[in-house]
Design a protein around this motif. Structure first.
Motif, short mmCIF file in Angstrom:
data_model
loop_
_atom_site.label_atom_id
_atom_site.label_comp_id
_atom_site.label_asym_id
_atom_site.label_seq_id
_atom_site.Cartn_x
_atom_site.Cartn_y
_atom_site.Cartn_z
N LEU A 12 39.12 -12.68 21.64
CA LEU A 12 40.14 -12.53 20.93
C LEU A 12 40.07 -13.14 19.71
N LYS A 13 38.67 -14.14 20.07
CA LYS A 13 37.65 -14.53 18.34
C LYS A 13 37.35 -13.48 17.40
N TYR A 14 36.96 -12.59 18.86
CA TYR A 14 35.55 -11.34 17.83
C TYR A 14 37.12 -10.00 17.62
N LEU A 15 38.02 -10.09 17.65
CA LEU A 15 38.89 -9.21 17.46
C LEU A 15 40.00 -9.68 16.50
N SER A 16 40.02 -11.33 15.77
CA SER A 16 40.21 -11.54 15.14
C SER A 16 38.65 -11.76 13.77
N GLU A 17 37.87 -11.98 13.79
CA GLU A 17 37.11 -11.87 13.00
C GLU A 17 36.62 -10.63 12.51
N GLU A 18 36.40 -9.69 13.25
CA GLU A 18 36.83 -7.70 13.39
C GLU A 18 37.83 -7.57 11.78
N PHE A 19 39.32 -7.48 12.79
CA PHE A 19 39.99 -7.35 11.70
C PHE A 19 40.63 -8.51 9.88
N THR A 20 39.18 -9.48 10.20
CA THR A 20 39.97 -10.14 9.54
C THR A 20 38.51 -9.58 8.52
N GLY A 21 38.08 -8.99 8.57
CA GLY A 21 37.33 -8.86 7.97
C GLY A 21 35.91 -10.31 8.02
N LYS A 22 35.35 -10.76 8.84
CA LYS A 22 35.07 -11.66 8.56
C LYS A 22 33.35 -11.19 8.68
N PHE A 23 33.19 -10.09 9.63
CA PHE A 23 31.70 -9.79 9.77
C PHE A 23 30.93 -9.14 8.98
N TYR A 24 31.48 -8.67 8.07
CA TYR A 24 30.78 -7.78 6.98
C TYR A 24 30.96 -8.99 5.73
N ASN A 25 30.65 -9.75 5.90
CA ASN A 25 30.68 -10.09 4.43
C ASN A 25 29.28 -10.46 3.71
N ASN A 26 28.58 -10.14 4.55
CA ASN A 26 27.05 -10.18 4.09
C ASN A 26 26.40 -9.95 5.04
N GLU A 27 25.12 -9.44 5.39
CA GLU A 27 24.23 -9.02 6.30
C GLU A 27 24.05 -10.15 7.68
N LEU A 28 23.98 -11.27 6.69
CA LEU A 28 23.64 -12.17 8.69
C LEU A 28 25.27 -12.35 9.40
N THR A 29 25.98 -12.33 8.76
CA THR A 29 27.74 -12.43 9.23
C THR A 29 27.77 -11.42 10.02
N PHE A 30 26.95 -9.68 9.70
CA PHE A 30 27.17 -8.46 10.54
C PHE A 30 26.14 -8.73 11.61
N LEU A 31 24.54 -9.30 11.36
CA LEU A 31 23.53 -9.42 12.29
C LEU A 31 24.50 -10.29 13.27
N ASN A 32 25.35 -10.76 13.06
CA ASN A 32 26.15 -11.69 13.88
C ASN A 32 26.62 -10.96 14.93
N ARG A 33 28.22 -9.92 14.41
CA ARG A 33 28.38 -9.12 15.39
C ARG A 33 28.04 -8.36 15.96
N LEU A 34 26.68 -7.75 15.54
CA LEU A 34 26.55 -6.61 16.25
C LEU A 34 25.42 -7.55 17.66
N LEU A 35 25.25 -9.04 17.67
CA LEU A 35 24.56 -9.59 18.67
C LEU A 35 25.40 -9.63 19.63
N ILE A 36 26.52 -10.37 19.12
CA ILE A 36 27.73 -10.67 19.61
C ILE A 36 27.88 -9.30 21.06
N LEU A 37 28.10 -7.98 20.14
CA LEU A 37 28.09 -6.23 20.68
C LEU A 37 27.24 -6.66 21.96
N TYR A 38 25.99 -7.04 21.53
CA TYR A 38 24.83 -6.74 22.16
C TYR A 38 24.62 -7.56 23.50
N HIS A 39 25.58 -9.32 23.03
CA HIS A 39 24.62 -9.84 24.49
C HIS A 39 26.04 -9.48 25.18
#
Length: 294
Positions: A12-39
């Motif tokens: 639910l936390k992942y979906l919230s941050e995905e659909f509010t666009g928080k993961f896409y603020n910059n390269e650091l937040t996008f890397l967080n998204r990538l690493l969450i999916l990978y982990h």
């Protein structure tokens, strides 16, 4: 973000941050998204095939986000960042492969080094090979967001300005004798804003929703930063994009990115130094009273 455990990132936390666009603020937040999916995949998978993970991620990034429930300006930012990383995975996937092959892949240091490698790759690309999304604008955005994080080791310590320094958390720019003092000051600021109902808590720990709306909401936050500066609570001179990114690290709002950055730029901040007859004076007066106990 500490992913070194056998726990998956909450859905639910992942979906919230995905659909509010928080993961896409910059390269650091996008890397967080990538690493969450990978982990999440790595923890419960039989093998550690990060090559296949990257293939699947690249295929997904070629599909634009079209959800009508996401504001148009956020969709543009989301698709811009997806397009940029799709380019990276198409032309220099070794950068992400190197990150995922590290045992400390989720640490701040690993992500910082990866961001620096992305910038170095952009710097090495011939201009004639630029395509949409523009690599030149990508490079410019990274310089605005990360500053000295992108410098080579030989450049570190050569009298760089605070405008070129990368700050990870908002409390880092507050005055105080040490880290704990600055953190305490930030927590007190949050307490004041919560008490005055400027913000409210969200389902994501450490992330707050800005409750003010309308044309004056942007000016309120601009005046708040102006007053923090005037009262000696800000220790560094920062650019508009830097300040906006630090606010975005803990605050959700519906202000467009360009407009939000603009209110923190030096020329815009100067307009808050005004006479009582001007509209912005009320915002400054209210904010000064709000934070006088910091």
């Amino acid at each position: 973000m500490n992913l070194h455990s056998n726990l998956q990132y909450p859905l639910l936390k992942y979906l919230s941050e995905e659909f509010t666009g928080k993961f896409y603020n910059n390269e650091l937040t996008f890397l967080n998204r990538l690493l969450i999916l990978y982990h999440n995949r790595f923890v419960f998978s039989i093998d550690d095939d990060h090559h296949r993970f990257i293939d699947e991620l690249r295929a997904d990034l070629t599909q634009p986000v079209k959800f009508w429930t996401i504001p148009a300006y956020k969709r543009r930012r989301i698709n811009l960042m997806r397009g940029r990383f799709c380019q990276l995975l198409s032309h220099k996937r070794s950068i992400v492969e190197n990150l995922l092959s590290r045992p400390d892949y989720s640490t701040t240091e690993a992500k910082r080094q990866t961001i620096a490698e992305i910038y170095q790759w952009l710097n090495s690309r011939p201009k004639e090979k630029e395509s949409a999304p523009s690599l030149a604008s990508w490079k410019k955005d990274m310089e605005a967001s990360f500053g000295s994080l992108l410098e080579s080791p030989g450049d570190v310590g050569k009298g760089r300005s605070s405008k070129n320094v990368f700050y990870l958390h908002f409390h880092n720019i507050l005055t105080g004798k040490d880290e704990e003092t600055r953190k305490a000051k930030f927590l007190k600021l949050l307490s004041v804003l919560l008490g005055e109902q400027w913000i409210c808590e969200t389902e994501t720990r450490g992330i707050y929703q800005f409750r003010k709306s309308g044309n004056g909401s942007r000016l309120l936050l601009g005046a708040l930063y102006y007053c923090l500066n005037q009262q000696g609570q800000i220790q560094k001179e920062l650019t508009g994009p830097q300040v906006a990114r630090l606010f975005n690290s803990w605050l959700r709002h519906d202000i467009s990115p360009k407009s939000f950055e603009k209110v923190f730029q030096a020329e815009e901040q100067d307009t808050f130094n005004c006479s009582p007859s001007q509209t912005r004076y009320k915002y400054v007066r209210d904010c000064s009273l709000l934070i006088k106990s910091l």
